[in-house]
Design a protein around this motif. Structure first.
Motif, short mmCIF file in Angstrom:
data_model
loop_
_atom_site.label_atom_id
_atom_site.label_comp_id
_atom_site.label_asym_id
_atom_site.label_seq_id
_atom_site.Cartn_x
_atom_site.Cartn_y
_atom_site.Cartn_z
N LYS A 286 -8.76 12.34 19.90
CA LYS A 286 -8.46 11.80 21.24
C LYS A 286 -9.46 10.77 21.79
N GLY B 203 -7.89 16.37 12.27
CA GLY B 203 -7.09 15.47 13.12
C GLY B 203 -6.75 14.16 12.44
N ARG C 39 -9.02 4.91 9.52
CA ARG C 39 -9.12 3.49 9.87
C ARG C 39 -8.89 3.20 11.35
N HIS D 120 -4.88 6.45 3.63
CA HIS D 120 -6.08 7.25 3.85
C HIS D 120 -6.37 8.09 2.59
N THR E 218 0.81 -1.23 0.00
CA THR E 218 0.00 0.00 0.00
C THR E 218 0.84 1.28 0.00
N SER F 197 -3.79 12.46 9.87
CA SER F 197 -2.43 12.79 9.43
C SER F 197 -2.30 12.81 7.90
N ALA G 130 -2.10 9.74 5.91
CA ALA G 130 -1.28 8.60 5.47
C ALA G 130 -1.70 8.22 4.05
N THR H 21 -3.01 20.12 13.94
CA THR H 21 -2.07 20.89 14.77
C THR H 21 -0.66 20.87 14.19
N PHE I 6 -9.99 21.37 18.63
CA PHE I 6 -10.92 21.69 19.70
C PHE I 6 -11.20 23.20 19.77
C1 FAD Z 1 -2.34 -2.03 4.48
C2 FAD Z 1 -2.81 -0.80 5.17
C3 FAD Z 1 -4.06 -0.28 4.83
C4 FAD Z 1 -4.55 0.88 5.46
N1 FAD Z 1 -5.77 1.38 5.09
C5 FAD Z 1 -6.21 2.54 5.64
C6 FAD Z 1 -7.45 3.13 5.25
O1 FAD Z 1 -8.18 2.60 4.42
N2 FAD Z 1 -7.84 4.30 5.82
C7 FAD Z 1 -7.08 4.94 6.77
O2 FAD Z 1 -7.50 6.01 7.24
N3 FAD Z 1 -5.92 4.40 7.17
C8 FAD Z 1 -5.47 3.21 6.64
N4 FAD Z 1 -4.29 2.67 7.08
C9 FAD Z 1 -3.63 3.30 8.24
C10 FAD Z 1 -2.80 4.51 7.87
O3 FAD Z 1 -1.50 4.08 7.52
C11 FAD Z 1 -2.69 5.46 9.08
O4 FAD Z 1 -2.15 4.76 10.16
C12 FAD Z 1 -4.01 6.07 9.52
O5 FAD Z 1 -4.70 6.65 8.42
C13 FAD Z 1 -3.77 7.14 10.56
O6 FAD Z 1 -4.99 7.59 11.09
P1 FAD Z 1 -5.11 9.05 11.74
O7 FAD Z 1 -4.67 10.03 10.75
O8 FAD Z 1 -6.48 9.16 12.29
O9 FAD Z 1 -4.13 8.94 12.99
P2 FAD Z 1 -2.68 9.53 13.22
O10 FAD Z 1 -1.75 9.11 12.14
O11 FAD Z 1 -2.34 9.20 14.60
O12 FAD Z 1 -2.86 11.08 13.04
C14 FAD Z 1 -3.52 11.91 13.94
C15 FAD Z 1 -3.35 13.31 13.43
O13 FAD Z 1 -4.08 14.19 14.27
C16 FAD Z 1 -3.32 15.36 14.49
N5 FAD Z 1 -3.79 15.94 15.76
C17 FAD Z 1 -3.54 15.54 17.03
N6 FAD Z 1 -4.19 16.32 17.91
C18 FAD Z 1 -4.89 17.22 17.20
C19 FAD Z 1 -5.76 18.29 17.56
N7 FAD Z 1 -6.06 18.57 18.82
N8 FAD Z 1 -6.28 19.02 16.56
C20 FAD Z 1 -5.99 18.76 15.25
N9 FAD Z 1 -5.18 17.77 14.88
C21 FAD Z 1 -4.64 16.99 15.84
C22 FAD Z 1 -1.90 14.89 14.52
O14 FAD Z 1 -1.00 15.96 14.20
C23 FAD Z 1 -1.90 13.80 13.46
O15 FAD Z 1 -1.59 14.33 12.17
C24 FAD Z 1 -3.78 1.52 6.47
C25 FAD Z 1 -2.53 0.99 6.80
C26 FAD Z 1 -2.04 -0.14 6.16
C27 FAD Z 1 -0.71 -0.66 6.54
#
Ligand code: FAD
Lengths: 246, 320
Positions: free
Chosen positions: B209, B262, B232, B269, A13, B264, B266, B284, B303
């Motif tokens: 959170k 909030g 995810r 995503h 991926t 990232s 990836a 942030t 927030f």
């Molecule tokens: C094979 C495979 C398939 C995947 N498929 C998917 C998929 O279909 N969809 C998917 O979403 N992911 C998928 N993932 C996971 C992906 O790699 C990421 O781990 C995931 O998208 C991260 O989710 P996130 O952004 O919610 O969390 P995090 O990566 O933890 O990001 C959180 C973000 O929030 C921000 N943040 C923190 N506090 C605040 C605040 N108070 N205000 C504003 N921003 C804040 C941070 O700066 C950070 O950027 C897959 C992974 C693999 C290996």
């Protein structure tokens, strides 16, 4: 219960997507290949769970060359009993479906599982084609299956909801998220996979009806317009007046 | 060339995707100087509406056994309809119904299928269709070489051309085969907007959170008339239901506006949302990869920013 799980090979991926030969071929240079996630996480694992609950066998099938053996061994390491590789080029969805149905038609499989789509060509085609070629019911994008006797109760995603269907006898199903939780192969599984049977069968003579002429990368995105955090009204005004999105 | 469009229905009405597929077929007919006929199955009202989308003739197989969706039966009916009008091109929507029927029909007719088309076919001396591949990271131009050609259109990807007119409806009688499949129940997820059909989507990730903080996300979505989505990990840890998970391994969506809070950004995503027309990111971390894919962004704390955003949207709406 005889279960067949069709798996395909897909680029990891995180793989960099690039093309060669005048944008006509996917550049495999440096690309890691994996079992297509929907095939592995959902179709294969649910197949294994049903076997564990009801007895039977899980066979994995792949259409492709010897370079696909590592991903087939991975499926064996996760728990499939045996594997078949149809030694033929996977040229298009219909030709792959024909290879699968030509192999499977007289083997008496009760359940044929695939993932909902591959993450490279995103076709969502092979399952429905196999079902039609074998004259079996097909449940697309299924999120749940339970089997009791020869009746399977299956849930599938539909627009804005879920449909529950009951199928008597053999069926083909494409698996979507919700079907099962991914399993990570353990050391014992990996060792056992080395000696599990992987039969190589000659493919049948089929012709592709579609072909990819060329690829194109999306145009580079123009820079993001940043708005200060204390000026949220500016964002709303941009979305309203400039982007016309709200 | 003669074109047949399968126009799907839900609860006795044609779907938004059905009108879109019909319009795609009508535009293709105009491009090639051929005719576009739609096929409707089961008990459906308001069929003449298809006229506005460029369809002059509709075949209606109104047998009530077609009210529940059995892909095997529907495939048979479409094949019969295609035969009766001599169709060489068949159009579907690449939605749930299309995904379960179009491949069956392709196998039955030995036809090449391009699924998820995002543009009209190029019919200049061939039949070449553009579609997204590698989860939206690239496009492929797929040539169909078979005599019969099937295309399924990605929802929300075609500029609709709407006009006047009412379609003439012709009853289509056809024998329906028996199958081993029975539809037991259809459950609609309340009246919430369907994620894949929504024009605006408000989505949040691990940056929020905890599940208790989704009130403001839902309020913002409500104010915008938007559907809600999530990353995810948020669905995996059970903060939000699985049917909100977007990305490479969740739903792929292409709304007009996607607001990511909030998250990232990836690569997995992005793969599910990169077809969105306008992307707004609130995060942030100024270095979050999502900003590279965004059109508008705010570097800030969700927030603080989201409540202000809700107020600003309310204000805009009050002015309108
Ligand atoms: C094979 C495979 C398939 C995947 N498929 C998917 C998929 O279909 N969809 C998917 O979403 N992911 C998928 N993932 C996971 C992906 O790699 C990421 O781990 C995931 O998208 C991260 O989710 P996130 O952004 O919610 O969390 P995090 O990566 O933890 O990001 C959180 C973000 O929030 C921000 N943040 C923190 N506090 C605040 C605040 N108070 N205000 C504003 N921003 C804040 C941070 O700066 C950070 O950027 C897959 C992974 C693999 C290996």
């Amino acid at each position: 219960m005889k279960i067949l799980v069709c798996i395909s090979k897909a680029p990891d991926t995180t793989a960099k997507i690039a093309f060669t030969d005048g944008n006509t071929k996917f550049d495999e240079n440096g690309v890691q290949f994996i079992v297509n996630p929907y095939d592995e996480w959902y179709a294969l694992v649910r197949g294994l769970e049903l076997k564990e609950a009801n007895g039977g066998t899980v066979t994995v099938l792949n259409v492709g060359g010897a370079e696909n053996d590592p991903i087939i061994r991975k499926a064996l390491a996760i728990g499939a009993d045996d594997a078949v590789r149809i030694d033929a080029a996977a040229t298009d969805a219909l030709s792959v479906a024909k290879q699968i149905s030509n192999y499977a038609k007289d083997k008496g499989f009760d359940l044929i599982f695939l993932g909902k789509e591959t993450i490279d060509y995103n076709g969502s085609q092979v399952g429905g084609m196999v079902a039609e070629l074998m004259n079996l019911p097909y449940v697309s994008l299924a999120t749940k299956i339970d089997v009791s006797g020869d009746v399977a109760t299956v849930e599938r995603d539909i627009e804005g909801g879920v449909e529950v269907v009951e199928v008597t006898g053999a069926l083909v199903l494409s698996a979507a998220k919700g079907m099962a939780e991914a399993r990570i192969p353990n050391m014992r599984g990996i060792m056992a996979a080395r000696t599990k049977p992987l039969a190589v069968e000659a493919g049948t003579d089929v012709t592709a009806v579609t072909s990819i002429k060329n690829f194109e990368l999306p145009p580079a995105k123009s820079a993001c317009k940043l708005v200060a955090a204390d000026n949220v009204e500016e964002l709303v005004s941009l979305l309203h007046n400039e982007a016309k999105a709200i | 060339m003669s074109i047949l469009i399968y126009a799907d229905s839900s609860n006795g009405k044609l779907t938004k995707n059905a009108f879109e597929a019909a319009n795609y077929g009508a535009q293709l007919a105009q491009q090639t100087g051929s005719s576009a006929t739609a096929l409707v199955t089961g008990t459906v009202s308001g069929i003449e509406e298809l006229g506005k989308y460029g369809i002059s003739k509709v075949l209606h197989a109104s047998d009530a056994t077609l009210d529940s969706f059995d892909p095997q039966k529907i495939t048979h009916v479409i094949a019969e309809a295609a035969k009766s009008i001599g169709a060489d091109t068949i159009i579907f929507s690449h939605d749930y119904s299309g995904k379960s029927v179009a491949p069956r029909l392709a196998a039955k007719l030995d036809a090449g299928l391009v699924s998820g088309a995002i543009a009209l076919p190029n019919t200049d001396g061939g039949f070449v269709v553009k579609k997204a591949v590698f989860s939206g990271k690239a496009f492929a131009f797929v040539e169909v070489n078979s005599a019969t050609k099937i295309v399924s259109v990605l929802p929300n990807s075609i500029e609709k051309k709407i006009g006047e007119g009412s379609a003439a409806i012709e009853a289509f009688a056809v024998e329906i085969p028996t199958t081993n499949l029975k539809v037991k129940e259809v459950r609609k997820e309340s009246t919430e907007l369907s994620l894949t059909e929504a024009d605006i989507v408000v989505s949040a990730g691990r940056g929020l959170k905890g599940p208790e903080n989704w009130g403001m996300i839902e309020e913002l979505a409500h104010e915008l008339g938007a559907a809600t989505a999530c990353s995810r990990p948020v669905a995996d840890i059970g903060w939000r239901p699985h049917h909100e998970h977007v990305g490479q391994t969740g739903f792929a969506i292409r709304p007009n506006l996607y607001i990511a809070i909030g998250i990232s950004g990836a690569i997995q995503h992005l793969a599910g949302v990169n077809g969105s027309k306008v992307i707004v990111v609130i995060n942030t971390d100024a270095e979050a990869p999502f900003f590279k894919a965004a059109d508008y962004g705010i570097v800030g704390d969700a927030f603080e920013v989201v409540p202000k955003l809700i107020e600003a949207v309310k204000k805009l709406k009050a002015q309108q």
